[in-house]
Design an enzyme around this catalytic site. Structure first.
Site: not given
Ligand code: PNW
Length: 451
Positions: A75, A119, A164, A297, A299, A359
């Site tokens: 991707r 992006h 996002e 995505n 995290y 992601e």
């Molecule tokens: C994503 N938050 O960004 C993006 O899609 C990527 O480009 C980035 O490198 C990756 O996650 C890691 O950060 C985010 O604040 C940025 O929750 C901020 C947040 C979540 C995702």
């Protein structure tokens, strides 16, 4: 845990501005991230993406790293200002030619190209005309999608329209921490609606060219009510109510319109959200045209409390306690991935298309040890936990077709510059040397075992 469907696609993710560099080459125009990163005090380490990972010149080496890893999907994102330097008008052939070379070299190695159209690197000329506050930007995005799909649609297997939109909205247009660095606190809703409309127009354009699946990559984060101590046990009813509001904002604002054809209740509480003047007849039909896949995505979950008495928002975000954290301070909570996937299935039922994890990953301060090797045990722990959590969601009946890990290599992490390393491959930003970390070998073994 080793049992994944035979056609499951293991992959890696990147984005254009974070890796490419070469920001003035072959006719590329300026994007809002060029402008933003060159302003004083915007980026933690005062760096820019001017060179980044120099991927524009080193893509063949990076594709070789992916081939050795054994991934079946990659991707990446297409920089809109390479294709249309000012965001409108005819395609710039030299800019498209880069993606043509990239896509062909992926296919030669048996790697399926998955292309994101946006992006976050909007052409600066469109920002000068209002950016996503301007309905015209959605139409421009549809035209750009048509140019990109016309050139690459015979080979791209998965298209992601937007990356996002909730993060581009909140960090870029409410908090001002990302480009374009504005705080539209009186009337932010047009940025929501015009991104979604742009998605719908782009999706329709892509379908004119080729047979690639049409999708969007959304960020999801379970909204966990917590008390003042950051634990779920400490939450009360007011914290649970606040978490429900945050959940609608973060997890549903950009998904209910796509899959249910309407905005979630409560959207009218956004300041200035005069829906009748922004959401025109037919828009929601364009936005809710069926998708072939949904990009997720993930995290971490978000701790949410009731706001203090004079807080401006109907919720207050709070660090979750009791979990290990990454170098970003983000909690490591693999079960949050299972929860978000199962919740999507419950919420959208038959309307939920097959999911791709577009992601998932983590950053740690990893660097070479005395022998030059990079032993990123924390990353392996994070990834192992999340792959198990993914497996658990699939066992619970959620269809997931692929997993693209963020990220192939360390890169330029937006407002954090080069200080946050998410890669399976270490990058020395002075020499551009690439060194696979221990997690690269771990992922290669996982792919070999489970496919
Ligand atoms: C994503 N938050 O960004 C993006 O899609 C990527 O480009 C980035 O490198 C990756 O996650 C890691 O950060 C985010 O604040 C940025 O929750 C901020 C947040 C979540 C995702």
């Amino acid at each position: 845990m080793d049992q994944f469907p035979a056609d499951f696609r293991w992959g890696v993710s990147t984005s254009s501005y974070q890796i490419e560099g070469a920001v003035t080459e072959d006719g590329r125009g300026a994007s809002i991230w060029d402008t933003f990163s060159h302003q004083p005090d915007r980026i933690g380490d005062a760096t820019t993406g001017d060179v980044a990972c120099d991927h524009y010149h080193r893509y063949a080496e990076d594709v070789a790293l992916m081939a050795d890893l054994g991934v079946r999907a990659y991707r990446f994102s297409i920089a809109w200002p390479r294709v249309q330097p000012t965001g409108s008008g005819p395609a710039n052939p030299a800019g498209l030619a880069f993606y043509d070379r990239l896509v062909d070299s992926l296919l030669e190695r048996g790697i399926e190209p998955a292309a994101t159209l946006f992006h976050w690197d909007l052409p600066q000329a469109l920002q000068d005309a209002g950016g996503w506050t301007n309905r015209d930007t959605a139409a421009r995005f549809g035209e750009y999608a048509d140019l990109a799909a016309r050139a690459l649609g015979d080979r791209v297997r998965l298209w992601l329209t937007l990356n996002e939109p909730i993060i581009h909205f909140t960090l870029g247009h409410l908090l001002g921490l990302h480009a374009p660095g504005v705080q539209l606190l009186d009337n932010p809703f047009p940025v929501v609606h015009h991104q979604l409309l742009g998605h719908g127009l782009a999706a329709a354009a892509i379908r004119q060219h080729g047979t690639g699946a049409v999708s969007i990559a959304n960020n999801y984060s379970p909204a966990w009510p917590v008390g003042a101590d950051g634990t779920r046990a400490g939450a009360d009813d007011s914290d649970r109510a606040a978490a429900a509001v945050y959940d609608a904002f973060h997890n549903r604002l950009f998904t209910d319109p796509l899959l249910h054809g309407r905005y979630p209740d409560g959207v009218e509480r956004l300041p200035g959200a005069d829906l009748d003047s922004i959401v025109l007849d037919g828009d929601l039909e364009v936005i809710s045209a069926p998708l072939d896949a949904l990009g997720v995505n993930y995290y971490n979950p978000t701790g949410v409390r009731a706001p203090g008495h004079d807080g401006p928002l109907p919720f207050e975000l709070t660090q979750l306690s009791g979990y290990p954290t990454t170098a970003f301070g983000w909690p490591v909570v693999p079960e949050g991935l299972t929860e978000i996937l199962v919740t999507l299935k419950q919420r959208y039922g038959d309307r939920l298309p097959p999911i791709w994890i577009t992601e998932n990953g983590c950053c740690y301060d990893d660097g070479p040890g005395p022998d030059g090797s990079i032993v990123d045990t924390d990353r392996i722990t994070y990834l192992d936990g999340h792959v198990r959590a993914l497996r658990a969601a699939m066992d619970a009946g959620v269809r997931v077709d692929g997993y693209c890990l963020w990220s192939l290599m360390d890169n330029w992490e937006w407002a954090e510059g080069f200080t946050k390393r998410f890669g399976l491959v270490h990058v020395d930003f002075d020499t551009q040397g690439r060194t696979p970390k221990a997690s690269y070998a771990w992922y290669r073994d996982l792919i070999a075992r489970s496919s």
